[in-house]
Design a protein around this motif. Structure first.
Motif, PDB file in Angstrom:
ATOM      1  N   VAL A 222       0.853  -1.186   0.000  1.00 38.43           N
ATOM      2  CA  VAL A 222       0.000   0.000   0.000  1.00 38.43           C
ATOM      3  C   VAL A 222       0.891   1.239   0.000  1.00 38.43           C
ATOM      4  O   VAL A 222       2.094   1.144   0.241  1.00 38.43           O
ATOM      5  CB  VAL A 222      -0.937   0.037   1.233  1.00 38.43           C
ATOM      6  CG1 VAL A 222      -1.904  -1.128   1.240  1.00 38.43           C
ATOM      7  CG2 VAL A 222      -0.142   0.070   2.518  1.00 38.43           C
ATOM      8  N   VAL A 223       0.291   2.377  -0.220  1.00 41.22           N
ATOM      9  CA  VAL A 223       0.989   3.647  -0.060  1.00 41.22           C
ATOM     10  C   VAL A 223       0.421   4.307   1.191  1.00 41.22           C
ATOM     11  O   VAL A 223      -0.792   4.518   1.294  1.00 41.22           O
ATOM     12  CB  VAL A 223       0.808   4.552  -1.297  1.00 41.22           C
ATOM     13  CG1 VAL A 223       1.431   5.926  -1.048  1.00 41.22           C
ATOM     14  CG2 VAL A 223       1.424   3.895  -2.517  1.00 41.22           C
ATOM     15  N   VAL A 224       1.298   4.590   2.160  1.00 33.13           N
ATOM     16  CA  VAL A 224       0.898   5.216   3.419  1.00 33.13           C
ATOM     17  C   VAL A 224       1.677   6.515   3.559  1.00 33.13           C
ATOM     18  O   VAL A 224       2.909   6.512   3.504  1.00 33.13           O
ATOM     19  CB  VAL A 224       1.173   4.283   4.622  1.00 33.13           C
ATOM     20  CG1 VAL A 224       0.850   4.994   5.934  1.00 33.13           C
ATOM     21  CG2 VAL A 224       0.387   2.995   4.501  1.00 33.13           C
ATOM     22  N   ASP A 225       0.968   7.599   3.700  1.00 32.54           N
ATOM     23  CA  ASP A 225       1.592   8.921   3.828  1.00 32.54           C
ATOM     24  C   ASP A 225       2.566   9.196   2.690  1.00 32.54           C
ATOM     25  O   ASP A 225       3.659   9.720   2.887  1.00 32.54           O
ATOM     26  CB  ASP A 225       2.301   9.065   5.180  1.00 32.54           C
ATOM     27  CG  ASP A 225       1.344   8.940   6.362  1.00 32.54           C
ATOM     28  OD1 ASP A 225       0.157   9.297   6.197  1.00 32.54           O
ATOM     29  OD2 ASP A 225       1.780   8.491   7.428  1.00 32.54           O
TER      30      ASP A 225
ATOM     31  N   ARG B 176      -1.860   0.819  10.232  1.00 29.73           N
ATOM     32  CA  ARG B 176      -1.879   1.904   9.236  1.00 29.73           C
ATOM     33  C   ARG B 176      -2.090   1.360   7.830  1.00 29.73           C
ATOM     34  O   ARG B 176      -2.749   1.976   7.005  1.00 29.73           O
ATOM     35  CB  ARG B 176      -0.574   2.698   9.292  1.00 29.73           C
ATOM     36  CG  ARG B 176      -0.451   3.489  10.545  1.00 29.73           C
ATOM     37  CD  ARG B 176       0.837   4.258  10.663  1.00 29.73           C
ATOM     38  NE  ARG B 176       1.715   4.163   9.525  1.00 29.73           N
ATOM     39  CZ  ARG B 176       2.641   5.036   9.220  1.00 29.73           C
ATOM     40  NH1 ARG B 176       2.819   6.083   9.979  1.00 29.73           N
ATOM     41  NH2 ARG B 176       3.420   4.880   8.184  1.00 29.73           N
ATOM     42  N   SER B 177      -1.513   0.190   7.536  1.00 32.28           N
ATOM     43  CA  SER B 177      -1.643  -0.361   6.186  1.00 32.28           C
ATOM     44  C   SER B 177      -3.086  -0.749   5.879  1.00 32.28           C
ATOM     45  O   SER B 177      -3.551  -0.572   4.760  1.00 32.28           O
ATOM     46  CB  SER B 177      -0.725  -1.575   6.010  1.00 32.28           C
ATOM     47  OG  SER B 177      -1.075  -2.599   6.920  1.00 32.28           O
TER      48      SER B 177
ATOM     49  N   PRO C 192       5.629   3.946  -0.135  1.00 28.65           N
ATOM     50  CA  PRO C 192       5.196   2.551  -0.256  1.00 28.65           C
ATOM     51  C   PRO C 192       5.502   1.758   1.009  1.00 28.65           C
ATOM     52  O   PRO C 192       6.496   2.006   1.695  1.00 28.65           O
ATOM     53  CB  PRO C 192       6.007   2.026  -1.441  1.00 28.65           C
ATOM     54  CG  PRO C 192       7.202   2.907  -1.500  1.00 28.65           C
ATOM     55  CD  PRO C 192       6.780   4.243  -0.969  1.00 28.65           C
ATOM     56  N   MET C 193       4.620   0.810   1.294  1.00 29.08           N
ATOM     57  CA  MET C 193       4.787  -0.058   2.455  1.00 29.08           C
ATOM     58  C   MET C 193       4.287  -1.444   2.066  1.00 29.08           C
ATOM     59  O   MET C 193       3.210  -1.575   1.493  1.00 29.08           O
ATOM     60  CB  MET C 193       3.967   0.492   3.631  1.00 29.08           C
ATOM     61  CG  MET C 193       4.001  -0.380   4.868  1.00 29.08           C
ATOM     62  SD  MET C 193       2.861   0.191   6.172  1.00 29.08           S
ATOM     63  CE  MET C 193       3.609   1.711   6.680  1.00 29.08           C
ATOM     64  N   ALA C 194       5.086  -2.467   2.357  1.00 31.57           N
ATOM     65  CA  ALA C 194       4.674  -3.850   2.124  1.00 31.57           C
ATOM     66  C   ALA C 194       4.652  -4.556   3.468  1.00 31.57           C
ATOM     67  O   ALA C 194       5.680  -4.655   4.137  1.00 31.57           O
ATOM     68  CB  ALA C 194       5.616  -4.553   1.161  1.00 31.57           C
ATOM     69  N   VAL C 195       3.484  -5.029   3.844  1.00 27.29           N
ATOM     70  CA  VAL C 195       3.279  -5.592   5.176  1.00 27.29           C
ATOM     71  C   VAL C 195       2.908  -7.066   5.067  1.00 27.29           C
ATOM     72  O   VAL C 195       1.958  -7.416   4.365  1.00 27.29           O
ATOM     73  CB  VAL C 195       2.150  -4.831   5.905  1.00 27.29           C
ATOM     74  CG1 VAL C 195       1.939  -5.376   7.303  1.00 27.29           C
ATOM     75  CG2 VAL C 195       2.452  -3.347   5.943  1.00 27.29           C
TER      76      VAL C 195
ATOM     77  N   ALA D  41      -8.486   2.284  -1.680  1.00 25.30           N
ATOM     78  CA  ALA D  41      -7.234   2.653  -2.349  1.00 25.30           C
ATOM     79  C   ALA D  41      -6.679   1.429  -3.076  1.00 25.30           C
ATOM     80  O   ALA D  41      -6.886   0.301  -2.640  1.00 25.30           O
ATOM     81  CB  ALA D  41      -6.220   3.153  -1.327  1.00 25.30           C
ATOM     82  N   PRO D  42      -5.968   1.630  -4.180  1.00 27.48           N
ATOM     83  CA  PRO D  42      -5.391   0.473  -4.869  1.00 27.48           C
ATOM     84  C   PRO D  42      -4.299  -0.182  -4.038  1.00 27.48           C
ATOM     85  O   PRO D  42      -3.509   0.504  -3.380  1.00 27.48           O
ATOM     86  CB  PRO D  42      -4.825   1.060  -6.164  1.00 27.48           C
ATOM     87  CG  PRO D  42      -4.710   2.520  -5.929  1.00 27.48           C
ATOM     88  CD  PRO D  42      -5.680   2.890  -4.850  1.00 27.48           C
TER      89      PRO D  42
END
Length: 195
Positions: free
Chosen positions: A46-49, A77-78, A52-55, A85-86
């Motif tokens: 996802v994109v957070v703030d 947050r993710s 990119p973030m991969a959880v 959101a995509p």
């Protein structure tokens, strides 16, 4: 192809079109289902703030409704950013290390899937329990019937996202090293697959 139904194949979109190593790509829905059935851990990107973030997260799939469920805390947050959101969800299984006679030719036998889409947060109580059951049974078959089901307080602390399996890409790599016919074959070194 004669006798095949259209829903047996994944649709090809700009995000799912195989650009590199096309011979490893598959559009068979059954290959996607096999990869998803073989595991329960995925990475949710996802994109957070703005970053990119991969959880890593646990997933479960309802194959009848073609929905992938993702689980987490309401404080994640993710997951909070994800509804609407995509996102991209990836599942990868490593089946073996392909060790060739040259390190340049080394590789990995793998099965992987990427699912794209915009998940929705599950708010309906009945679907929430259904999704959590699907997820639990994916990780530990029989646990839903064996263990205590979630309390209202626990459900309130849980976020469950539902992502349709409408847009996905699959790649599969298998087999031994393919350097046996080249100059490296004369080195007399062992080459093969380590499971």
């Amino acid at each position: 192809m004669a006798g095949e139904q259209p829903n047996q194949h994944l649709s090809v979109t700009e995000r799912t079109r195989h650009r590199r190593l096309r011979e490893k790509g598959s559009t068979l829905r059954s290959d996607l289902d096999d990869i998803l059935r073989a595991g329960f851990l995925c990475h949710l990107a996802v994109v957070v703030d703005g970053a990119p973030m991969a959880v890593p997260t646990v997933y479960g799939v309802d194959f009848e409704t073609r929905v992938l469920y993702l689980h987490g805390s309401v404080a994640s947050r993710s997951l909070v950013q994800s509804p609407g959101a995509p996102v991209c969800v990836t599942v990868t299984h490593v089946d073996g290390l392909v060790l060739a006679r040259s390190v340049f030719e080394h590789g990995v036998n793998y099965r992987c899937a990427m699912v794209h889409g915009s998940p929705r947060r599950v708010t309906d109580g009945e679907e929430l329990l259904h999704g959590l059951r699907v997820l639990t049974e994916s990780c530990a078959p029989g646990q839903w019937e064996y263990a205590r089901t979630p309390s209202r307080k626990e459900l309130a602390a849980t976020t469950l996202l539902a992502l349709p399996l409408d847009e996905a890409s699959v790649k599969i790599s298998s087999g031994p090293p393919d350097d046996g016919d080249g100059p490296d074959a004369a080195l007399g070194l062992w080459a093969g697959v380590v499971p």
